[in-house]
Scaffold this motif. Structure first.
Motif, PDB file in Angstrom:
ATOM      1  N   ALA A  92       0.829  -1.206   0.000  1.00 34.86           N
ATOM      2  CA  ALA A  92       0.000   0.000   0.000  1.00 34.86           C
ATOM      3  C   ALA A  92       0.864   1.257   0.000  1.00 34.86           C
ATOM      4  O   ALA A  92       0.504   2.279  -0.602  1.00 34.86           O
ATOM      5  CB  ALA A  92      -0.930  -0.004   1.216  1.00 34.86           C
ATOM      6  N   GLY A  93       2.024   1.196   0.662  1.00 30.79           N
ATOM      7  CA  GLY A  93       2.925   2.344   0.685  1.00 30.79           C
ATOM      8  C   GLY A  93       3.422   2.712  -0.704  1.00 30.79           C
ATOM      9  O   GLY A  93       3.571   3.897  -1.031  1.00 30.79           O
ATOM     10  N   ILE A  94       3.697   1.700  -1.530  1.00 29.81           N
ATOM     11  CA  ILE A  94       4.117   1.974  -2.907  1.00 29.81           C
ATOM     12  C   ILE A  94       3.021   2.720  -3.650  1.00 29.81           C
ATOM     13  O   ILE A  94       3.278   3.695  -4.369  1.00 29.81           O
ATOM     14  CB  ILE A  94       4.465   0.655  -3.627  1.00 29.81           C
ATOM     15  N   VAL A  95       1.787   2.264  -3.481  1.00 25.02           N
ATOM     16  CA  VAL A  95       0.651   2.924  -4.148  1.00 25.02           C
ATOM     17  C   VAL A  95       0.541   4.373  -3.689  1.00 25.02           C
ATOM     18  O   VAL A  95       0.322   5.287  -4.495  1.00 25.02           O
ATOM     19  CB  VAL A  95      -0.655   2.156  -3.852  1.00 25.02           C
ATOM     20  N   CYS A  96       0.713   4.606  -2.396  1.00 24.41           N
ATOM     21  CA  CYS A  96       0.569   5.961  -1.852  1.00 24.41           C
ATOM     22  C   CYS A  96       1.602   6.918  -2.441  1.00 24.41           C
ATOM     23  O   CYS A  96       1.273   8.041  -2.842  1.00 24.41           O
ATOM     24  CB  CYS A  96       0.700   5.930  -0.330  1.00 24.41           C
ATOM     25  N   TYR A  97       2.843   6.491  -2.483  1.00 28.80           N
ATOM     26  CA  TYR A  97       3.912   7.388  -2.938  1.00 28.80           C
ATOM     27  C   TYR A  97       3.994   7.484  -4.461  1.00 28.80           C
ATOM     28  O   TYR A  97       4.264   8.559  -5.003  1.00 28.80           O
ATOM     29  CB  TYR A  97       5.256   6.935  -2.382  1.00 28.80           C
ATOM     30  N   VAL A  98       3.777   6.377  -5.155  1.00 33.07           N
ATOM     31  CA  VAL A  98       3.948   6.391  -6.611  1.00 33.07           C
ATOM     32  C   VAL A  98       2.719   6.945  -7.314  1.00 33.07           C
ATOM     33  O   VAL A  98       2.832   7.704  -8.287  1.00 33.07           O
ATOM     34  CB  VAL A  98       4.286   4.973  -7.113  1.00 33.07           C
ATOM     35  N   TRP A  99       1.521   6.605  -6.838  1.00 33.82           N
ATOM     36  CA  TRP A  99       0.304   7.012  -7.545  1.00 33.82           C
ATOM     37  C   TRP A  99      -0.408   8.171  -6.850  1.00 33.82           C
ATOM     38  O   TRP A  99      -0.717   9.191  -7.465  1.00 33.82           O
ATOM     39  CB  TRP A  99      -0.659   5.839  -7.667  1.00 33.82           C
ATOM     40  N   TRP A 100      -0.666   8.031  -5.539  1.00 31.28           N
ATOM     41  CA  TRP A 100      -1.455   9.034  -4.822  1.00 31.28           C
ATOM     42  C   TRP A 100      -0.720  10.376  -4.749  1.00 31.28           C
ATOM     43  O   TRP A 100      -1.287  11.424  -5.031  1.00 31.28           O
ATOM     44  CB  TRP A 100      -1.775   8.512  -3.428  1.00 31.28           C
ATOM     45  N   MET A 101       0.546  10.351  -4.381  1.00 31.32           N
ATOM     46  CA  MET A 101       1.328  11.583  -4.313  1.00 31.32           C
ATOM     47  C   MET A 101       1.710  12.022  -5.727  1.00 31.32           C
ATOM     48  O   MET A 101       2.218  11.238  -6.510  1.00 31.32           O
ATOM     49  CB  MET A 101       2.597  11.358  -3.481  1.00 31.32           C
ATOM     50  N   GLY A 102       1.475  13.279  -6.036  1.00 34.55           N
ATOM     51  CA  GLY A 102       1.743  13.763  -7.383  1.00 34.55           C
ATOM     52  C   GLY A 102       3.205  14.094  -7.608  1.00 34.55           C
ATOM     53  O   GLY A 102       4.082  13.790  -6.798  1.00 34.55           O
ATOM     54  N   SER A 103       3.476  14.730  -8.733  1.00 32.14           N
ATOM     55  CA  SER A 103       4.820  15.173  -9.056  1.00 32.14           C
ATOM     56  C   SER A 103       5.250  16.263  -8.087  1.00 32.14           C
ATOM     57  O   SER A 103       4.516  17.211  -7.842  1.00 32.14           O
ATOM     58  CB  SER A 103       4.862  15.698 -10.491  1.00 32.14           C
ATOM     59  N   LEU A 104       6.444  16.123  -7.557  1.00 30.17           N
ATOM     60  CA  LEU A 104       6.918  17.109  -6.590  1.00 30.17           C
ATOM     61  C   LEU A 104       7.142  18.462  -7.243  1.00 30.17           C
ATOM     62  O   LEU A 104       6.968  19.497  -6.633  1.00 30.17           O
ATOM     63  CB  LEU A 104       8.200  16.615  -5.922  1.00 30.17           C
ATOM     64  N   LYS A 105       7.536  18.465  -8.521  1.00 27.00           N
ATOM     65  CA  LYS A 105       7.727  19.741  -9.207  1.00 27.00           C
ATOM     66  C   LYS A 105       6.401  20.475  -9.348  1.00 27.00           C
ATOM     67  O   LYS A 105       6.308  21.673  -9.091  1.00 27.00           O
ATOM     68  CB  LYS A 105       8.346  19.516 -10.593  1.00 27.00           C
ATOM     69  N   ASP A 106       5.351  19.733  -9.705  1.00 20.42           N
ATOM     70  CA  ASP A 106       4.039  20.359  -9.834  1.00 20.42           C
ATOM     71  C   ASP A 106       3.534  20.853  -8.487  1.00 20.42           C
ATOM     72  O   ASP A 106       2.966  21.930  -8.371  1.00 20.42           O
ATOM     73  CB  ASP A 106       3.036  19.364 -10.420  1.00 20.42           C
ATOM     74  N   VAL A 107       3.769  20.047  -7.445  1.00 19.71           N
ATOM     75  CA  VAL A 107       3.315  20.433  -6.119  1.00 19.71           C
ATOM     76  C   VAL A 107       4.011  21.688  -5.649  1.00 19.71           C
ATOM     77  O   VAL A 107       3.405  22.571  -5.060  1.00 19.71           O
ATOM     78  CB  VAL A 107       3.539  19.271  -5.133  1.00 19.71           C
ATOM     79  N   ASN A 108       5.308  21.788  -5.920  1.00 21.99           N
ATOM     80  CA  ASN A 108       6.033  22.992  -5.521  1.00 21.99           C
ATOM     81  C   ASN A 108       5.453  24.234  -6.153  1.00 21.99           C
ATOM     82  O   ASN A 108       5.401  25.298  -5.547  1.00 21.99           O
ATOM     83  CB  ASN A 108       7.520  22.844  -5.897  1.00 21.99           C
ATOM     84  N   ARG A 109       5.015  24.124  -7.396  1.00 19.58           N
ATOM     85  CA  ARG A 109       4.389  25.280  -8.047  1.00 19.58           C
ATOM     86  C   ARG A 109       3.090  25.630  -7.339  1.00 19.58           C
ATOM     87  O   ARG A 109       2.774  26.799  -7.166  1.00 19.58           O
ATOM     88  CB  ARG A 109       4.138  24.971  -9.522  1.00 19.58           C
ATOM     89  N   ASN A 110       2.332  24.595  -6.950  1.00 17.66           N
ATOM     90  CA  ASN A 110       1.058  24.857  -6.260  1.00 17.66           C
ATOM     91  C   ASN A 110       1.295  25.565  -4.936  1.00 17.66           C
ATOM     92  O   ASN A 110       0.570  26.483  -4.572  1.00 17.66           O
ATOM     93  CB  ASN A 110       0.319  23.547  -6.044  1.00 17.66           C
ATOM     94  N   ILE A 111       2.294  25.106  -4.185  1.00 17.39           N
ATOM     95  CA  ILE A 111       2.551  25.722  -2.892  1.00 17.39           C
ATOM     96  C   ILE A 111       3.042  27.145  -3.050  1.00 17.39           C
ATOM     97  O   ILE A 111       2.663  28.038  -2.300  1.00 17.39           O
ATOM     98  CB  ILE A 111       3.600  24.887  -2.122  1.00 17.39           C
ATOM     99  N   SER A 112       3.878  27.393  -4.044  1.00 17.70           N
ATOM    100  CA  SER A 112       4.400  28.741  -4.202  1.00 17.70           C
ATOM    101  C   SER A 112       3.299  29.740  -4.521  1.00 17.70           C
ATOM    102  O   SER A 112       3.427  30.934  -4.295  1.00 17.70           O
ATOM    103  CB  SER A 112       5.456  28.754  -5.309  1.00 17.70           C
ATOM    104  N   ALA A 113       2.182  29.232  -5.028  1.00 20.41           N
ATOM    105  CA  ALA A 113       1.058  30.119  -5.352  1.00 20.41           C
ATOM    106  C   ALA A 113       0.427  30.704  -4.085  1.00 20.41           C
ATOM    107  O   ALA A 113      -0.294  31.686  -4.139  1.00 20.41           O
ATOM    108  CB  ALA A 113       0.014  29.360  -6.149  1.00 20.41           C
ATOM    109  N   LEU A 114       0.685  30.067  -2.936  1.00 22.47           N
ATOM    110  CA  LEU A 114       0.122  30.575  -1.679  1.00 22.47           C
ATOM    111  C   LEU A 114       0.765  31.897  -1.284  1.00 22.47           C
ATOM    112  O   LEU A 114       0.195  32.670  -0.535  1.00 22.47           O
ATOM    113  CB  LEU A 114       0.353  29.567  -0.559  1.00 22.47           C
ATOM    114  N   ASN A 115       2.012  32.111  -1.695  1.00 18.88           N
ATOM    115  CA  ASN A 115       2.805  33.204  -1.170  1.00 18.88           C
ATOM    116  C   ASN A 115       2.749  34.441  -2.058  1.00 18.88           C
ATOM    117  O   ASN A 115       2.579  34.330  -3.241  1.00 18.88           O
ATOM    118  CB  ASN A 115       4.259  32.764  -1.000  1.00 18.88           C
TER     119      ASN A 115
END
Length: 414
Positions: free
Chosen positions: A391-414
């Motif tokens: 289940a951990g593999i599924v969580c990190y590989v599929w459920w968690m998105g691309s870290l580059k995309d996520v970083n862009r989303n977070i930077s939008a907060l600031n």
């Protein structure tokens, strides 16, 4: 790709990384000391099994519940002083446990210990995110966390010796007060942040927490950390008992066999940190490198299932050591929230992941105990541990998105 000059240009930042690793070692010595001394504590205080259970649970309860406040503190106030204050609290609480005269005092000091130690992971990863760039963090994250595994190994040797020679009260007093010596080099050698958060860009606390709670990727990484800790708590909570009661490892040999198990985890963790950095130097993206190492680690952890099925004792130990190689994923798991969050939100992101991820410390041993009682075997319990890894593999590989995309989303907060 990181600049190779940057890593060596600020050698002073590596000294606190070593100090944080030593703090992690002290952390696990202090949190595990009651498990080592419990038979003697219970005898002197006349504690029944239920009372012993509450004493053991007290640490996990306060440690887990204090994760979000600890994350807010390390994001809001200077980390140097927040970590120093929390460290002093947990050392004093550990030492004071040796003065406890009844169950209420014992629980009180264990609750204080959990409160103090709650800063350990968000504080450590906050420091690394301040001092190291995105492509540099895997190795210092591994060095920082490896102290935990060394603490488990040494705790089985050092604390048993102190307990046998001086008694349980002096065991708590000596290990707790000796830890206070750590504060002096921490306060003297703490460097200024190399990667500072931009002033005035931090979102309000409520909004920052809401964004974390609404993020699919945060829940993915937190659920994946839950899965990893289910396996990890299974290994450290029941591994020694299983080897002794089921596989017949003698008490004389148990400390060395179990201690080496944790050393395998520690060595593989350092290897995983180096391998992640190597892959990124070869041109792999941060997301691809981290997810690949994490998936490989979870696959290795699944060797715990055949460990329960093996008919031969030596083969069982081999399978357990193979599952311990899963430590290769630990540094990658620790880097993930650092890559996800903006610098001024790392503490909160790590603390939320640690909040979710530490529930196996409360429910995991109970589930394992119920399965062993219900089926009269560790095979179902070890199989559940292997399924958690899948289940951990599924969580990190599929459920968690691309870290580059996520970083862009977070930077939008600031």
């Amino acid at each position: 790709m990181s600049n190779p000059v940057e890593v060596s240009a600020h050698p002073r930042r590596w000294i606190p990384v070593g100090l944080l690793s030593l703090a992690a070692l002290i952390n696990y010595l202090d949190r595990g000391s009651l498990s080592v001394a419990l038979p003697f504590v219970a005898h002197d205080m006349r504690l029944d099994p239920l009372q012993q259970g509450w004493a053991l649970a007290a640490f996990s309860i306060s440690y887990t519940l204090c994760q979000l406040p600890a994350g807010w503190l390390v994001d809001r106030w200077p980390l140097k002083w927040v970590y120093a204050g929390a460290f002093a609290l947990w050392c004093i609480a550990s030492a004071a446990t040796g003065l406890a005269g009844d169950l209420a005092m014992l629980i009180f000091f264990r609750l204080l210990l959990g409160m103090g130690e709650s800063v350990y992971l968000p504080g450590g990863l906050k420091f690394i995110s301040e001092q190291f760039g995105p492509h540099e963090r895997s190795v210092p994250s591994a060095i920082f966390d490896v102290g935990c595994k060394a603490g488990l190994a040494l705790g089985l040797i050092v604390e048993v010796w102190v307990l046998r020679v001086f008694g349980w009260r002096w065991m708590f007093l000596s290990t707790g007060m000796a830890g206070m010596l750590w504060l002096l080099p921490w306060l003297l050698l703490y460097p200024a942040p190399l990667h500072a958060a931009s002033a005035g860009r931090t979102p309000p606390n409520g909004k920052a927490l809401l964004e974390i709670l609404r993020s699919r990727s945060v829940w993915g990484m937190s659920a994946g950390y839950f899965c990893w800790n289910y396996f990890w708590y299974l290994l450290i909570s029941w591994g020694p008992s299983y080897l002794y009661t089921v596989r017949g490892i003698s008490l004389h040999s148990l400390g060395w066999v179990a201690g080496f198990l944790y050393l395998v985890v520690a060595c593989s963790e350092i290897t995983g940190g180096w391998l992640t950095a190597f892959l990124m130097r070869r041109g792999w993206s941060v997301t691809r490198a981290l997810k690949s190492i994490i998936a490989m680690g979870f696959l290795l952890a699944m060797f715990i299932a055949p460990a329960g099925l093996a008919a031969d004792r030596d083969l069982t130990v081999v399978f357990l050591y193979l599952s311990a190689l899963s430590g290769v994923l630990i540094s990658a798991i620790l880097v993930v929230p650092q890559q996800y969050a903006a610098l001024d939100q790392v503490g909160r992101c790590v603390s939320f992941q640690n909040l979710v991820g530490n529930f196996p410390g409360i429910i995991g041993p109970v589930i394992t105990g119920w399965l062993v009682k219900r089926f009269g075997s560790f095979v179902p319990a070890f199989s559940v541990g292997a399924l958690a890894c899948l289940a951990g593999i599924v969580c990190y590989v599929w459920w968690m998105g691309s870290l580059k995309d996520v970083n862009r989303n977070i930077s939008a907060l600031n």
